[in-house]
Design an enzyme around this catalytic site. Structure first.
Site, PDB file in Angstrom:
ATOM      1  N   LYS A 118     -25.424 -13.077  10.457  1.00  0.00           N
ATOM      2  CA  LYS A 118     -26.689 -12.301  10.133  1.00  0.00           C
ATOM      3  C   LYS A 118     -27.052 -11.095  11.287  1.00  0.00           C
ATOM      4  O   LYS A 118     -27.048 -10.056  10.942  1.00  0.00           O
ATOM      5  CB  LYS A 118     -27.846 -13.056   9.645  1.00  0.00           C
ATOM      6  CG  LYS A 118     -29.310 -12.216   9.664  1.00  0.00           C
ATOM      7  CD  LYS A 118     -30.202 -13.342   9.439  1.00  0.00           C
ATOM      8  CE  LYS A 118     -31.690 -12.819   9.606  1.00  0.00           C
ATOM      9  NZ  LYS A 118     -32.040 -12.562  11.035  1.00  0.00           N
ATOM     10  N   ASN A 119     -27.288 -11.807  12.404  1.00  0.00           N
ATOM     11  CA  ASN A 119     -27.873 -11.004  13.514  1.00  0.00           C
ATOM     12  C   ASN A 119     -26.783  -9.841  13.891  1.00  0.00           C
ATOM     13  O   ASN A 119     -27.307  -8.817  14.628  1.00  0.00           O
ATOM     14  CB  ASN A 119     -28.401 -11.628  14.567  1.00  0.00           C
ATOM     15  CG  ASN A 119     -29.859 -12.323  14.034  1.00  0.00           C
ATOM     16  OD1 ASN A 119     -30.433 -11.972  12.914  1.00  0.00           O
ATOM     17  ND2 ASN A 119     -30.441 -13.262  14.947  1.00  0.00           N
ATOM     18  N   CYS A 168     -40.041 -12.714  11.111  1.00  0.00           N
ATOM     19  CA  CYS A 168     -40.704 -13.849  11.134  1.00  0.00           C
ATOM     20  C   CYS A 168     -41.976 -14.033  12.137  1.00  0.00           C
ATOM     21  O   CYS A 168     -41.922 -13.158  13.109  1.00  0.00           O
ATOM     22  CB  CYS A 168     -39.774 -15.022  11.671  1.00  0.00           C
ATOM     23  SG  CYS A 168     -38.449 -15.280  10.490  1.00  0.00           S
ATOM     24  N   ARG A 180     -44.379 -10.141  19.162  1.00  0.00           N
ATOM     25  CA  ARG A 180     -42.800  -9.498  19.071  1.00  0.00           C
ATOM     26  C   ARG A 180     -43.089  -7.964  19.335  1.00  0.00           C
ATOM     27  O   ARG A 180     -42.713  -6.990  18.407  1.00  0.00           O
ATOM     28  CB  ARG A 180     -42.057  -9.723  17.664  1.00  0.00           C
ATOM     29  CG  ARG A 180     -41.946 -11.359  17.515  1.00  0.00           C
ATOM     30  CD  ARG A 180     -41.407 -11.528  16.434  1.00  0.00           C
ATOM     31  NE  ARG A 180     -39.941 -11.493  16.591  1.00  0.00           N
ATOM     32  CZ  ARG A 180     -38.715 -11.758  15.643  1.00  0.00           C
ATOM     33  NH1 ARG A 180     -39.323 -12.068  14.222  1.00  0.00           N
ATOM     34  NH2 ARG A 180     -37.749 -11.815  15.857  1.00  0.00           N
ATOM     35  N   ASP A 224     -33.431 -20.044  17.857  1.00  0.00           N
ATOM     36  CA  ASP A 224     -33.531 -20.000  16.263  1.00  0.00           C
ATOM     37  C   ASP A 224     -32.919 -21.354  15.793  1.00  0.00           C
ATOM     38  O   ASP A 224     -32.756 -21.907  14.611  1.00  0.00           O
ATOM     39  CB  ASP A 224     -32.568 -19.019  15.790  1.00  0.00           C
ATOM     40  CG  ASP A 224     -32.977 -17.405  15.718  1.00  0.00           C
ATOM     41  OD1 ASP A 224     -34.189 -17.397  15.998  1.00  0.00           O
ATOM     42  OD2 ASP A 224     -32.284 -16.600  15.428  1.00  0.00           O
ATOM     43  N   ARG A 279     -33.367 -15.137   3.201  1.00  0.00           N
ATOM     44  CA  ARG A 279     -33.416 -14.030   4.335  1.00  0.00           C
ATOM     45  C   ARG A 279     -31.979 -14.305   4.807  1.00  0.00           C
ATOM     46  O   ARG A 279     -31.494 -13.129   5.325  1.00  0.00           O
ATOM     47  CB  ARG A 279     -34.433 -13.558   5.093  1.00  0.00           C
ATOM     48  CG  ARG A 279     -35.687 -13.135   4.215  1.00  0.00           C
ATOM     49  CD  ARG A 279     -36.828 -12.932   5.223  1.00  0.00           C
ATOM     50  NE  ARG A 279     -36.373 -12.226   6.536  1.00  0.00           N
ATOM     51  CZ  ARG A 279     -36.679 -12.584   7.845  1.00  0.00           C
ATOM     52  NH1 ARG A 279     -37.614 -13.088   8.208  1.00  0.00           N
ATOM     53  NH2 ARG A 279     -35.872 -11.727   8.682  1.00  0.00           N
TER      54      ARG A 279
END
Ligand code: UD1
Length: 419
Positions: A22-23, A118, A123, A306, A398
């Site tokens: 994903k990232n 999230c 952040r 994570d 997600r």
């Protein structure tokens, strides 16, 4: 709203294949707009954040074709550098911030809403902005939008104050089209940074040092399309490793890069789990009780933040007292209340959670408070004594492709309901 109903207590056994990261792909898809070209990207996971990113690019004018896990992104026609209208879409994920670096690189200007993602603590994006400004961009934040404008982009020497995945990739994206040489010091080293750099280099960029803490980028005037296959997802892999360990299972996790998993394999081994490397995978087996251990989250190659939440679930049923210290995001313990409702014995002191192992977790209704906490709640349901209902699983969608199908294939009893 969908929910998962999980009947706990079944050891997971069998094989599971891991989808693309994903990232990584969320940096690669915006990277594809850096030139007027067409790129083919394979091993793209079918998850909400990717679908949202594709949707935004289409709205900006890119032509996108998708078949199974392959997408072709065609930006031969000019696309818009103004994303301000799509605040709802960008607000649903963190990675929308990569549109800043990519559009700034291509058009020397961009208007992008502040990102979502999230809710796990403060952040800020100050390091992204510091990087863009060093490259010559004027940056203005107003009405929830980041407005970037660079009469010319020029390479610069940038020292990041914190190790940031997002800032490293974003600066790399913009610097690829800047004039001259950029050096990013104190860069993040995550596997997805290397993956985005590899993709950019195939498009004609000149990036060296990705995967170390000094990345050197010599800007190029022109780029071209390419074909690329995204690396497997380190966090999804780690999640299945922990699920196999927690349930006392025996699972071969295929299509992964074992090197990316070393911090996790080492901790699981410390807890009494057997992790062995096979061809293109890792086999995770547990036959003995889990032992307590201590984990501190760190940037790569340390233990990933994570995977802190699924790890904490494992600790709730390990013999003895474990600690988990979160050093990246200060509010990443919101899920602890949900675990306490299942009988977990956890106390929090600042950034450290002390977890006294209990014999078992008791099934109840719990909430996915964010993406990774959601995966942790599914894990808790897999080991609890009875039927667990996990609500708000929209967060899980997600980032995890086919989670319930994969788990069912491994022998879990899990179904999705719509309420
Ligand atoms: C990315 C990942 C996320 C992962 C995190 C850490 C994506 C889309 N998301 O998030 O899944 O949990 O890396 O591995 O890839 N910071 C600043 N200023 C900045 C940027 C960051 O102070 O400008 C701080 C953050 O508050 C945090 C730390 O730096 O404490 C690391 O954040 P960063 O690596 O940037 O995380 P994200 O890119 O948001």
């Amino acid at each position: 709203m969908d929910a998962f109903i999980i009947e706990g207590g079944n050891p997971l056994c069998g094989e599971v294949s891991i989808s693309g990261a994903k990232n990584a792909v969320l940096g690669i898809i915006p990277a594809a707009v850096l030139c007027a070209c067409s790129s083919k990207i394979e091993n793209v996971p079918d998850i909400k954040d990717v679908n949202k990113m594709v949707d935004i690019l289409e709205k900006l004018g890119a032509e996108i074709y998708r078949e199974e896990d392959t997408i072709i992104i065609n930006t031969e026609k000019s696309i818009s550098y103004d994303v301000s209208e799509y605040e709802e879409e960008t607000g649903q994920m963190r990675a929308s911030y990569y549109l800043m670096g990519a559009l700034l690189g291509r058009y020397k200007k961009a208007v992008v809403p502040l990102p979502g993602g999230c809710n796990i603590g403060d952040r800020p994006i100050d390091q992204h902005i510091k990087g863009f400004e060093a490259l010559g961009a004027r940056v203005l934040i107003e009405h929830g939008q980041v407005k970037l404008d660079a009469p010319e982009l020029k390479g610069a020497h940038i020292f990041l104050d914190v190790v940031s995945v997002g800032a490293t990739i974003n600066i790399m994206l913009a610097a690829t089209r800047a004039e001259g040489k950029t050096v990013i010091e104190n860069a993040a080293k995550e596997p997805h940074i290397v993956d985005v750099a590899n993709f950019l280099n195939l498009m004609g960029a000149n990036i060296k040092g990705a995967g170390t803490d000094v990345i050197k980028i010599v800007g190029v005037e022109s780029m071209h399309g390419c074909e690329y296959s995204v690396i497997p997802d380190q966090i999804t892999t780690g999640t299945y490793m922990m699920m196999a360990a927690a349930t006392g299972g025996d699972v071969l996790i295929r299509n992964i890069i074992p090197k990316h998993m070393e911090a996790i394999s080492a901790k699981l081994t410390e807890m009494g789990v057997t992790v062995s490397e096979e061809d293109d995978g890792l086999r995770v087996t547990r036959t003995k009780p889990l032992k307590a251990c201590n984990v501190k989250t760190m940037p790569y190659p340390g233990f990933p933040t994570d995977l802190q939440q699924p790890m904490a679930v494992l600790m709730t049923i390990a013999e003895g007292t474990s600690t988990v210290t979160e050093s990246i995001f200060e509010s990443r313990f919101k899920y602890v209340d949900e675990l306490r409702r299942m009988g977990a014995n956890i106390s929090i002191n600042g950034r450290t959670a002390s977890i006294n192992g209990v014999k078992e977790l008791s099934a109840t209704k719990i909430r996915a408070t964010d993406l990774r906490a959601g995966a942790a709640m599914v894990l808790a349901g897999l080991v609890a004594d009875g039927e667990t209902k996990v609500v708000d699983i929209v967060h899980i969608d997600r980032g995890y492709e086919n989670l319930q199908e994969n788990l069912r294939g491994l022998g879990a009893v899990i179904r999705r309901i719509s309420e």
